[in-house]
Design an enzyme around this catalytic site. Sequence first.
Site, PDB file in Angstrom:
ATOM      1  N   ALA A  59       0.805  -1.234   0.000  1.00 24.51           N
ATOM      2  CA  ALA A  59       0.000   0.000   0.000  1.00 24.51           C
ATOM      3  C   ALA A  59       0.830   1.274   0.000  1.00 24.51           C
ATOM      4  CB  ALA A  59      -0.977  -0.018   1.173  1.00 24.51           C
ATOM      5  N   HIS A  62       4.431   4.841  -4.536  1.00 25.95           N
ATOM      6  CA  HIS A  62       5.866   5.088  -4.741  1.00 25.95           C
ATOM      7  C   HIS A  62       6.087   6.337  -5.584  1.00 25.95           C
ATOM      8  CE1 HIS A  62       6.900   1.139  -3.195  1.00 25.95           C
ATOM      9  NE2 HIS A  62       6.082   0.555  -4.042  1.00 25.95           N
ATOM     10  N   VAL A 185     -12.269 -16.624 -17.693  1.00 23.75           N
ATOM     11  CA  VAL A 185     -12.016 -16.891 -19.109  1.00 23.75           C
ATOM     12  C   VAL A 185     -11.215 -18.190 -19.209  1.00 23.75           C
ATOM     13  CG1 VAL A 185     -10.868 -16.053 -21.199  1.00 23.75           C
ATOM     14  CG2 VAL A 185     -12.055 -14.437 -19.687  1.00 23.75           C
ATOM     15  N   ARG A 323       3.487 -11.382  -6.081  1.00 23.28           N
ATOM     16  CA  ARG A 323       3.853 -10.452  -7.150  1.00 23.28           C
ATOM     17  C   ARG A 323       3.934 -11.236  -8.463  1.00 23.28           C
ATOM     18  NH1 ARG A 323       7.333 -10.465  -2.951  1.00 23.28           N
ATOM     19  NH2 ARG A 323       7.778  -8.590  -1.735  1.00 23.28           N
ATOM     20  N   SER A 349       5.791  -5.226  -8.595  1.00 23.34           N
ATOM     21  CA  SER A 349       5.622  -4.682  -7.241  1.00 23.34           C
ATOM     22  C   SER A 349       5.265  -3.202  -7.225  1.00 23.34           C
ATOM     23  CB  SER A 349       6.887  -4.933  -6.430  1.00 23.34           C
ATOM     24  OG  SER A 349       8.011  -4.673  -7.205  1.00 23.34           O
TER      25      SER A 349
HETATM   26  C1  LIG Z   1       3.635  -8.191  -1.211  1.00 23.44           C
HETATM   27  C2  LIG Z   1       3.352  -7.157  -2.250  1.00 23.44           C
HETATM   28  C3  LIG Z   1       3.606  -5.825  -1.991  1.00 23.44           C
HETATM   29  C4  LIG Z   1       3.339  -4.857  -2.956  1.00 23.44           C
HETATM   30  N1  LIG Z   1       3.478  -3.547  -2.624  1.00 23.44           N
HETATM   31  C5  LIG Z   1       3.129  -2.587  -3.516  1.00 23.44           C
HETATM   32  C6  LIG Z   1       3.193  -1.233  -3.156  1.00 23.44           C
HETATM   33  O1  LIG Z   1       3.510  -0.895  -2.024  1.00 23.44           O
HETATM   34  N2  LIG Z   1       2.884  -0.302  -4.096  1.00 23.44           N
HETATM   35  C7  LIG Z   1       2.521  -0.647  -5.364  1.00 23.44           C
HETATM   36  O2  LIG Z   1       2.306   0.247  -6.176  1.00 23.44           O
HETATM   37  N3  LIG Z   1       2.403  -1.942  -5.724  1.00 23.44           N
HETATM   38  C8  LIG Z   1       2.689  -2.910  -4.822  1.00 23.44           C
HETATM   39  N4  LIG Z   1       2.581  -4.227  -5.157  1.00 23.44           N
HETATM   40  C9  LIG Z   1       2.194  -4.578  -6.513  1.00 23.44           C
HETATM   41  C10 LIG Z   1       0.724  -4.435  -6.787  1.00 23.44           C
HETATM   42  O3  LIG Z   1      -0.053  -4.960  -5.734  1.00 23.44           O
HETATM   43  C11 LIG Z   1       0.434  -5.173  -8.097  1.00 23.44           C
HETATM   44  O4  LIG Z   1       1.332  -4.732  -9.093  1.00 23.44           O
HETATM   45  C12 LIG Z   1      -0.985  -4.938  -8.565  1.00 23.44           C
HETATM   46  O5  LIG Z   1      -1.922  -5.243  -7.547  1.00 23.44           O
HETATM   47  C13 LIG Z   1      -1.261  -5.794  -9.783  1.00 23.44           C
HETATM   48  O6  LIG Z   1      -2.585  -5.585 -10.166  1.00 23.44           O
HETATM   49  P1  LIG Z   1      -3.222  -6.417 -11.342  1.00 23.44           P
HETATM   50  O7  LIG Z   1      -4.534  -5.815 -11.607  1.00 23.44           O
HETATM   51  O8  LIG Z   1      -2.235  -6.497 -12.464  1.00 23.44           O
HETATM   52  O9  LIG Z   1      -3.317  -7.900 -10.778  1.00 23.44           O
HETATM   53  P2  LIG Z   1      -4.427  -8.564  -9.840  1.00 23.44           P
HETATM   54  O10 LIG Z   1      -4.811  -7.697  -8.736  1.00 23.44           O
HETATM   55  O11 LIG Z   1      -3.901  -9.913  -9.485  1.00 23.44           O
HETATM   56  O12 LIG Z   1      -5.678  -8.700 -10.793  1.00 23.44           O
HETATM   57  C14 LIG Z   1      -5.765  -9.647 -11.815  1.00 23.44           C
HETATM   58  C15 LIG Z   1      -7.179 -10.155 -11.814  1.00 23.44           C
HETATM   59  O13 LIG Z   1      -7.352 -11.006 -12.938  1.00 23.44           O
HETATM   60  C16 LIG Z   1      -8.244 -12.026 -12.575  1.00 23.44           C
HETATM   61  N5  LIG Z   1      -8.053 -13.131 -13.507  1.00 23.44           N
HETATM   62  C17 LIG Z   1      -6.951 -13.895 -13.675  1.00 23.44           C
HETATM   63  N6  LIG Z   1      -7.163 -14.820 -14.619  1.00 23.44           N
HETATM   64  C18 LIG Z   1      -8.421 -14.642 -15.070  1.00 23.44           C
HETATM   65  C19 LIG Z   1      -9.206 -15.286 -16.044  1.00 23.44           C
HETATM   66  N7  LIG Z   1      -8.753 -16.327 -16.751  1.00 23.44           N
HETATM   67  N8  LIG Z   1     -10.479 -14.859 -16.240  1.00 23.44           N
HETATM   68  C20 LIG Z   1     -10.977 -13.802 -15.548  1.00 23.44           C
HETATM   69  N9  LIG Z   1     -10.259 -13.155 -14.601  1.00 23.44           N
HETATM   70  C21 LIG Z   1      -8.992 -13.563 -14.371  1.00 23.44           C
HETATM   71  C22 LIG Z   1      -7.845 -12.355 -11.147  1.00 23.44           C
HETATM   72  O14 LIG Z   1      -8.880 -13.006 -10.445  1.00 23.44           O
HETATM   73  C23 LIG Z   1      -7.513 -10.995 -10.588  1.00 23.44           C
HETATM   74  O15 LIG Z   1      -8.594 -10.399  -9.897  1.00 23.44           O
HETATM   75  C24 LIG Z   1       2.850  -5.233  -4.224  1.00 23.44           C
HETATM   76  C25 LIG Z   1       2.586  -6.580  -4.480  1.00 23.44           C
HETATM   77  C26 LIG Z   1       2.810  -7.519  -3.500  1.00 23.44           C
HETATM   78  C27 LIG Z   1       2.462  -8.945  -3.762  1.00 23.44           C
END
Ligand SMILES: Cc1cc2nc3c(=O)[nH]c(=O)nc-3n(C[C@H](O)[C@H](O)[C@H](O)COP(=O)(O)OP(=O)(O)OC[C@H]3O[C@@H](n4cnc5c(N)ncnc54)[C@H](O)[C@@H]3O)c2cc1C
Length: 467
Positions: A59, A62, A185, A323, A349
């Site tokens: 959270a 950055h 999907v 991540r 991240s």
């Molecule tokens: C420990 C940790 C600390 C972090 N700290 C920070 C931070 O301090 N600041 C920062 O900016 N970022 C941070 N991050 C990174 C950040 O959380 C991620 O980069 C971000 O949440 C990624 O978002 P997203 O939407 O790409 O992925 P997700 O949130 O994983 O969303 C992807 C979505 O796709 C869905 N999905 C997957 N496959 C399918 C399918 N076949 N059909 C339909 N839906 C599907 C999933 O259910 C999911 O809801 C951190 C990550 C971690 C793990």
Amino acid sequence: MTVTAEGALPERVYDVTVVGAGVVGCAVARELARRPGLRLAVVEAQDDVGQGTSKANTAILHTGFDATPDSLEARLVREGSRRLAAYAAESGIPVERVGALLVAWDEDQLAALPRLAEKSERNDCPDIRLLGADELYAREPHLGPGALGALHVPGESIICPWTTTLAYATQAVRAGVDLHLNTRVHGVSRSADGHRLTTSRGTLHTRHLVNAAGLHADTLDRALGHDDFTVTPRRGQLIVHDKLARSLVRHILLPVPTALGKGVLIAPTVHGNVLLGPTAEDLHDKRATGSTAEGIALLREKGGRILPALLDEEVTAVYAGLRAATEHEDYRITAHPEQAYVTVGGIRSTGLTASMAIAAHVAALLADTGLDLGPTREPDPVSMPNLGEAFPRPCRRLELIAADPEYGTLVCHCERVSRGEIRDALASTIPPRTLDGLRRRTRARAGRCQGFYCGAAVRQLFEEART
Ligand SMILES: Cc1cc2nc3c(=O)[nH]c(=O)nc-3n(C[C@H](O)[C@H](O)[C@H](O)COP(=O)(O)OP(=O)(O)OC[C@H]3O[C@@H](n4cnc5c(N)ncnc54)[C@H](O)[C@@H]3O)c2cc1C
């Protein structure tokens, strides 16, 4: 406004469908919703937005001071940070600009700080400063013994990750985006219109496709014939300390980064707690979001050096997030114009911070794939319920309580959540489908008793609203 979670999907052909309702997919949907001529959908495998990596991070908003200069990630983090800070201010997403201290614990780390300062300047983050040990301890009196100095990065901020995703999704849905939950999907094939998605709720047709599937972005990318990256989940375990620990720390306390990542930090949260974590463990299982005894022990060992008094404080919760790390050092955001397809992979991240800039970048790439974005019309602003301790919560707002006494009737005493806030969340544009979803929207059951006292009352309100 359309949010569906069951039944067959509509037969219409969408102009763009985003797979994945994490912070990135929802940001993309919101960005595209600024183009009122487009028919848009988001499909999400789970029963809520922000249920993947987006619900379990550190959270931090950055600045990007330590990103690899000239990388796509550096540009999008820098731009995203500014965009999200402005959006948060207008939408009521709690942000606190507490600043970070990158603490050097030995001579090698101390020697690395000027190089990091240079890098920071190259990343257009110039207002950082080297601090000697005296100033460092004056700023952080509870820091463990032996720190030699620090780099002060005043722009680093803390933010509510759940409100951010929900704000994007709410604004997108109100502007006409169809959000289909419980829609996984399974496959994708070409059709006369573009893509035919085979999902757990039937078939969906779309002209353009955005892959924002997070940990599963590589699987979907392969289904479309590409072999650009493989996601290796990197687990980060974290410990949430009780609000009584909040006075121990004023800044985000960062270690000097290593090749494995940013390392273990201690950070206040906008909800008034203190986080210790995350670990960095490369795994194969994309569902391995459990905490382990070894992980917690490692965090306590490292945390005890940074802020010894933290170990005496109560632990409220532990959690872990994965991540979406890949074999590449940068984001994998690629347009495939011949397929009318954009993949948004390897958002490791920093995706929370970069989300709005990623979304703008993806919209531009979609235009390159032949999508006519049409004219822009800003969607109506959203005003999100405040979950931040630094801003007035409803139970402290006398004018609000006078107008509606439900805001003065507390249900969750640890987090001071009122009946009115729970009622509003249950009637919101994207209502929660589980008690955990309600917790992310209100903080009910997120406090030190973890629902021991309020759990039954919260469940009753939840069930009454759903019948
Ligand atoms: C420990 C940790 C600390 C972090 N700290 C920070 C931070 O301090 N600041 C920062 O900016 N970022 C941070 N991050 C990174 C950040 O959380 C991620 O980069 C971000 O949440 C990624 O978002 P997203 O939407 O790409 O992925 P997700 O949130 O994983 O969303 C992807 C979505 O796709 C869905 N999905 C997957 N496959 C399918 C399918 N076949 N059909 C339909 N839906 C599907 C999933 O259910 C999911 O809801 C951190 C990550 C971690 C793990």
